[in-house]
Design an enzyme around this catalytic site. Structure first.
Site, PDB file in Angstrom:
ATOM      1  N   ASP A 128       0.867  -1.176   0.000  1.00  0.00           N
ATOM      2  CA  ASP A 128       0.000   0.000   0.000  1.00  0.00           C
ATOM      3  C   ASP A 128       0.911   1.236   0.000  1.00  0.00           C
ATOM      4  OD1 ASP A 128      -2.137   1.746   0.035  1.00  0.00           O
ATOM      5  OD2 ASP A 128      -3.232   0.690   1.589  1.00  0.00           O
TER       6      ASP A 128
HETATM    7  C1  NOJ Z   1      -4.104   3.892   0.048  1.00  0.00           C
HETATM    8  C2  NOJ Z   1      -5.276   2.968   0.184  1.00  0.00           C
HETATM    9  O1  NOJ Z   1      -5.219   2.269   1.401  1.00  0.00           O
HETATM   10  C3  NOJ Z   1      -5.391   1.966  -0.954  1.00  0.00           C
HETATM   11  O2  NOJ Z   1      -6.607   1.293  -0.836  1.00  0.00           O
HETATM   12  C4  NOJ Z   1      -5.272   2.650  -2.279  1.00  0.00           C
HETATM   13  O3  NOJ Z   1      -5.396   1.714  -3.324  1.00  0.00           O
HETATM   14  C5  NOJ Z   1      -3.938   3.371  -2.358  1.00  0.00           C
HETATM   15  N1  NOJ Z   1      -3.850   4.350  -1.291  1.00  0.00           N
HETATM   16  C6  NOJ Z   1      -3.740   4.070  -3.693  1.00  0.00           C
HETATM   17  O4  NOJ Z   1      -4.597   5.138  -3.807  1.00  0.00           O
END
Ligand code: NOJ
Length: 726
Positions: A252
């Site tokens: 993430d």
């Molecule tokens: C953080 C989020 O937790 C995740 O779900 C997302 O895909 C990414 N950022 C990218 O935006």
């Protein structure tokens, strides 16, 4: 494919390999990113959504680099790209995997047309705490429903195979346990016992792997004291060894560097090493990747090998090959204009919204509304004419004019027959703003003064008083639900409850339409407002769908994918709890409030009514591995065609560990004509009857007695038994 990837690997320098393991955000064009791309030091970019900009970057990668390896572009295509569908929890409320698949097929087609090859979806986190804001992005509390919706989404995004035309790579997230954040506080740690991990939290992820998903995202959370992004047990033992996942894992955003924040790594270099060793192939980061800094020294020190780096890069190259990016790296800008938001896509969005609404209450059959009985209709509430709030989170606000608010939908439907007036009545806002407001260009109007607030409330109540019908549209604004949108209370925000009670006090016919991504505290409304329709965040065509539902041109058939608590004091509450001491008092565990939910899991009313009968098991005894057939008759006992969701629950009466009072193990949504009766079949076999026993540390199908219930929600009473014998 393997040969082609290996051929490239043989020619790649270490920097080029580390480049493939790196992914950066691009919110606006940046020199530093261009340089990295042109030098072959970046494998992927996320958050670019314009086809022209995607092509510009792709040209830098394909034309300038030695090996012409294309970038893979990712984005949070969560519930649509341009045509926005109901939010994921709403889609789960349809209990209709085919509809969910159709929606994500459209989302994939629109995204692919602009050059996005990879969706950071589906989110498969089971969530049993509605304070957690991201409950809106998942399929609710149940592993069986969650698994069915997971597989449907994988097929929708990816098509029949990875690389199918007009489809994109899916990414299951957040692996794993993120939905169990303690206190419902987004990003906080979770402690999940083995029995819940295997039987509940991991189940939808396993279903997605079985459906052929090509990528996974590691979670932010600290799981049982080992952060998910550095958790080799999760990313290696479970995902690759047990499940044979052959795609790649992306972290993430910044979660590799967070390993240092968690106190799990001494510094950024150690964080990179630990994520790499755990099994994270690609690092998603905002400004720079820990991988670009830490993996080189790790290789030089002999902490990792060249072979291991190649093994991490290979599945990324393979995926780019499978997606056809080497042959077709660019978006066709003209075609994308034809693909985005076509009338057909909008129709799919409206139909999906109609299938996701859940009718919570309909005393005295207030709904459906007559199209001729009301001459003056007051629409009241801050969300009724707000386009962003009709859409929900993870949506760029570029094309808001496409979005039909509930007010607009009502006017489209009966504006010619009735005078429709509108007043917001109250304003609602977060105490702490969301950082997503900037990212998604959300414009918040200036706050009213105390004087204005009084006037606006009075105006709304007066409108309702001088009308024959009041439609209240209340709930949460879109930035109140989603990432970093956890709440401590489930109350209607701001002064919405006062507005509701003031309008209800007028004694006029009143309907409450709820916009929300989580169950809210509607205890008062559930006693005093005769008609309550939960429409979640219904998407681009939300207003038209809601108008169809309210006026009977569509019939609600959605069911709750989550237990709806009476208030936040009951959290966590979920239907699949264990039987414990004095079960006859299960509903009176608190002395000050019922401990039963306000609405149970699987609940939802219809404008028609249904009767279940004739529950028959093909056999009363099976041996492990055998299957039995469960059949039941469902009859539409009302006078209009409508949908019912037949739900099958089991209980394992005893065994090597105690088991939940009920577990969903089958469901079918069906449409029945007035007075039509149909026989449905379900099968119960190894998949449904096996669970992970923490006592024996094995997947077991135990020779014991099982209960079976079938009905319209998790309190179904039609019952039968069978035994598994050795
Ligand atoms: C953080 C989020 O937790 C995740 O779900 C997302 O895909 C990414 N950022 C990218 O935006």
């Amino acid at each position: 494919m393997r040969q082609r990837a290996d051929g490239l690997l043989q020619q790649m320098t270490l920097d080029e390999k580390l480049g493939q393991l790196s992914q950066l955000f691009q919110f606006e064009p940046k020199k530093a990113i261009d340089e990295k791309v042109a030098a072959g030091q970046l494998g992927s970019i996320l958050f670019v959504t314009s086809p022209a900009e995607i092509n510009r970057l792709q040209h830098l990668a394909v034309d300038n680099t030695r090996l012409h390896i294309p970038l893979i572009f990712g984005f949070d295509v969560i519930h649509g790209f341009r045509t926005i569908f109901p939010v994921p929890i709403a889609m789960a409320a349809s209990w209709d995997p085919a509809a969910v698949m159709r929606a994500q097929t459209v989302a994939a087609k629109e995204a692919r047309s602009v050059g996005i090859d990879w969706a950071f979806a589906p989110m498969l986190d089971i969530a049993r705490d509605p304070r957690w804001g991201r409950i809106v992005e998942g399929a609710g509390e149940d592993p069986y429903l969650g698994s069915a919706i997971a597989a449907a989404q994988v097929h929708g995004f990816q098509g029949d195979y990875i690389g199918a035309p007009d489809h994109i790579l899916a990414c299951m997230k957040h692996f794993a346990g993120y939905g169990a954040a303690i206190g419902g506080r987004d990003y906080d740690e979770a402690y999940i016992p083995e029995t819940l991990l295997y039987n509940v939290y991991l189940a939808p992820f396993h279903a997605a792997v079985k459906a052929g998903i090509g990528s996974a995202m590691s979670a932010y959370l600290d799981l049982n004291d080992v952060p998910a992004t550095g958790n080799r047990w999760l990313l290696h033992d479970v995902l690759r060894d047990q499940w044979k996942f052959s795609g790649f894992v992306v972290s993430d955003a910044n979660s590799v560097k967070s390993l240092e924040t968690h106190g799990y790594a001494r510094d950024v270099n150690e964080a990179a090493l630990s994520a790499f060793n755990a099994g994270v192939n690609m690092e998603m980061a905002i400004n720079f990747t820990a991988y670009s800094k830490g993996l080189k020294p790790a290789l030089e020190n002999g902490q990792i090998t060249k072979q291991e780096i190649d093994d991490a890069v290979r599945p990324i190259l393979e995926m780019k090959i499978r997606l056809g990016l080497f042959e077709h790296p660019f978006a066709d800008v003209d075609r994308s204009k034809q693909v985005l938001a076509t009338p057909e896509h909008r129709t799919v969005s409206r139909e999906t919204a109609e299938r996701t609404a859940v009718l919570l209450r309909n005393e005295g059959r207030v709904l459906p509304l007559s199209k001729t009985a009301y001459k003056k209709i007051a629409v009241v509430g801050p969300l009724a004419d707000s386009q962003p709030d009709t859409l929900g989170s993870w949506v760029f606000q570029d094309d808001l004019q496409e979005t039909v608010t509930i007010l607009a939908g009502l006017r489209n439907k009966i504006g010619a027959k009735a005078e429709i007036t509108y007043a917001p009545g109250v304003q609602i806002a977060r105490k702490f703003p969301s950082f997503f407001d900037d990212i998604f260009h959300l414009k918040t109007p200036p706050a009213w003064t105390a004087e204005q607030a009084k006037e606006e409330m009075a105006k709304a109540v007066t409108l309702a008083r001088t009308s024959d019908l009041a439609i209240l549209v209340l709930g949460e604004a879109q930035n109140m639900s989603g990432e970093a949108a956890s709440r401590e209370s489930l109350d209607l925000p701001g002064r919405e409850e006062q507005l509701l009670e003031a309008v209800a006090a007028l004694g006029k016919p009143v309907v409450l339409v709820l916009l929300n991504g989580r169950p809210l505290n509607i205890k008062w409304a559930a006693r005093h407002i005769p008609a309550i329709l939960d429409v979640w965040y219904p998407g681009t065509q939300g207003g038209n769908a809601v108008a169809n539902l309210l006026f009977g041109d569509a019939v609600p058939g959605g069911k709750l994918p989550i237990t709806w608590p009476r208030d936040e004091g009951q959290i966590p509450t979920y239907y699949a709890h264990n039987t414990t001491q004095a079960p006859e008092n299960q509903g009176k565990r608190y002395w000050d409030e019922d401990s039963t939910p306000l609405y149970p899991f699987g609940y939802g009313l219809s404008y028609s009514a249904f009767a279940f009968s004739n529950l028959t098991l093909s056999r009363s005894e099976i041996t492990p591995g055998e299957t039995l057939d469960v059949s039941v008759d469902v009859e539409n006992t009302g006078a209009i065609a409508a949908d019912e969701v037949a739900q099958l629950y089991i209980r394992q009466q005893y065994g090597s560990t105690s088991r939940p009072v009920r577990e969903l193990k089958g469901f079918q949504r069906l449409t029945l004509a007035p007075h039509e009766k149909k026989k449905l079949h379900f099968s119960l076999g190894n998949d449904e009857l096996t669970y992970w026993s923490t006592a024996t540390k094995a997947w077991v199908e135990e020779p014991v007695t099982f209960d079976v219930w079938v009905g319209g929600d998790s309190t179904a009473t039609l019952h039968a038994n069978f035994n598994i014998t050795k």
